[in-house]
Design a protein around this motif. Structure first.
Motif, mmCIF file in Angstrom:
data_model
loop_
_atom_site.group_PDB
_atom_site.id
_atom_site.type_symbol
_atom_site.label_atom_id
_atom_site.label_comp_id
_atom_site.label_asym_id
_atom_site.label_seq_id
_atom_site.Cartn_x
_atom_site.Cartn_y
_atom_site.Cartn_z
ATOM 1 N N GLY A 239 0.795 -1.219 0.000
ATOM 2 C CA GLY A 239 0.000 0.000 0.000
ATOM 3 C C GLY A 239 0.825 1.265 0.000
ATOM 4 O O GLY A 239 0.301 2.355 -0.245
ATOM 5 N N ARG A 240 2.131 1.141 0.263
ATOM 6 C CA ARG A 240 3.015 2.321 0.281
ATOM 7 C C ARG A 240 4.078 2.247 -0.815
ATOM 8 O O ARG A 240 4.488 3.273 -1.343
ATOM 9 C CB ARG A 240 3.709 2.445 1.631
ATOM 10 N N PHE A 241 4.533 1.050 -1.123
ATOM 11 C CA PHE A 241 5.578 0.861 -2.138
ATOM 12 C C PHE A 241 4.962 0.261 -3.398
ATOM 13 O O PHE A 241 4.023 -0.534 -3.329
ATOM 14 C CB PHE A 241 6.655 -0.093 -1.635
ATOM 15 N N THR A 242 5.549 0.624 -4.545
ATOM 16 C CA THR A 242 5.119 0.065 -5.823
ATOM 17 C C THR A 242 6.342 -0.342 -6.638
ATOM 18 O O THR A 242 7.227 0.487 -6.872
ATOM 19 C CB THR A 242 4.293 1.070 -6.623
ATOM 20 N N ILE A 243 6.369 -1.599 -7.034
ATOM 21 C CA ILE A 243 7.451 -2.082 -7.885
ATOM 22 C C ILE A 243 6.972 -2.096 -9.332
ATOM 23 O O ILE A 243 5.811 -2.422 -9.610
ATOM 24 C CB ILE A 243 7.930 -3.490 -7.444
ATOM 25 N N SER A 244 7.852 -1.720 -10.241
ATOM 26 C CA SER A 244 7.522 -1.737 -11.663
ATOM 27 C C SER A 244 8.801 -1.996 -12.448
ATOM 28 O O SER A 244 9.900 -1.955 -11.889
ATOM 29 C CB SER A 244 6.878 -0.411 -12.086
ATOM 30 N N ARG A 245 8.640 -2.261 -13.724
ATOM 31 C CA ARG A 245 9.823 -2.527 -14.541
ATOM 32 C C ARG A 245 9.595 -2.013 -15.955
ATOM 33 O O ARG A 245 8.457 -1.915 -16.437
ATOM 34 C CB ARG A 245 10.149 -4.014 -14.570
ATOM 35 N N ASP A 246 10.704 -1.746 -16.633
ATOM 36 C CA ASP A 246 10.688 -1.333 -18.029
ATOM 37 C C ASP A 246 11.647 -2.261 -18.767
ATOM 38 O O ASP A 246 12.868 -2.136 -18.619
ATOM 39 C CB ASP A 246 11.128 0.136 -18.154
ATOM 40 N N ASN A 247 11.094 -3.195 -19.526
ATOM 41 C CA ASN A 247 11.919 -4.195 -20.200
ATOM 42 C C ASN A 247 12.650 -3.638 -21.428
ATOM 43 O O ASN A 247 13.477 -4.342 -22.006
ATOM 44 C CB ASN A 247 11.082 -5.396 -20.589
ATOM 45 N N VAL A 248 12.337 -2.426 -21.807
ATOM 46 C CA VAL A 248 13.097 -1.776 -22.878
ATOM 47 C C VAL A 248 14.337 -1.099 -22.284
ATOM 48 O O VAL A 248 15.430 -1.162 -22.844
ATOM 49 C CB VAL A 248 12.223 -0.755 -23.624
ATOM 50 N N LYS A 249 14.147 -0.482 -21.137
ATOM 51 C CA LYS A 249 15.259 0.200 -20.465
ATOM 52 C C LYS A 249 16.053 -0.723 -19.555
ATOM 53 O O LYS A 249 17.027 -0.292 -18.928
ATOM 54 C CB LYS A 249 14.730 1.389 -19.671
ATOM 55 N N ASN A 250 15.616 -1.981 -19.436
ATOM 56 C CA ASN A 250 16.297 -2.952 -18.568
ATOM 57 C C ASN A 250 16.422 -2.433 -17.132
ATOM 58 O O ASN A 250 17.489 -2.551 -16.500
ATOM 59 C CB ASN A 250 17.692 -3.283 -19.118
ATOM 60 N N THR A 251 15.338 -1.905 -16.634
ATOM 61 C CA THR A 251 15.369 -1.270 -15.320
ATOM 62 C C THR A 251 14.140 -1.669 -14.508
ATOM 63 O O THR A 251 13.042 -1.771 -15.053
ATOM 64 C CB THR A 251 15.427 0.255 -15.455
#
Length: 123
Positions: free
Chosen positions: A66-78
């Protein structure tokens, strides 16, 4: 081998926000589940969040849900960790990790680790 480099740590007041990034190199990033772990002074490293290879599935520790959010960008490899409503007890070294397979919450399951970035939350 997968190389991971975290950035974005720092000092923030309680209630504030911080965004961490973890840049990956060496192998096909989209083949790896990614996770964030943290280690507070004098404590063992603990799981914070993880995300599947496609980004379609995530999981969080109860302490950050509820406070943290994980995400990713597979184009930027991040992979990213957006941290909101930070508390002093969130103070820790935050490390990202990668594994080839479904994400797991226990650290021994993860194959590759970054060196970590310090997050300090003042009261």
């Amino acid at each position: 081998q997968v190389q991971l480099v975290e950035s974005g740590g720092g000092l923030v007041q309680a209630g504030g926000s911080l965004s961490l990034s973890c840049a990956a190199s060496g192998r096909t990033f989209s083949n790896y589940a990614m996770g964030w772990f943290r280690q507070a002074p004098g404590k063992e490293r603990e799981f914070a969040a993880a995300i599947s290879q496609s980004g379609g599935s995530t999981t969080y520790a109860d302490s950050v849900k509820g406070r943290f959010t994980i995400s990713r960008d597979n184009v930027k490899n991040t992979v990213y960790l957006q941290m909101n409503s930070l508390k002093p007890e969130d103070t820790a070294v935050y490390s990202c990790a990668a594994r080839n397979g479904r994400y797991r919450v226990y650290e021994r399951a993860w194959s590759y680790w970054g060196q970590g970035t310090q997050v300090t939350v003042s009261s």
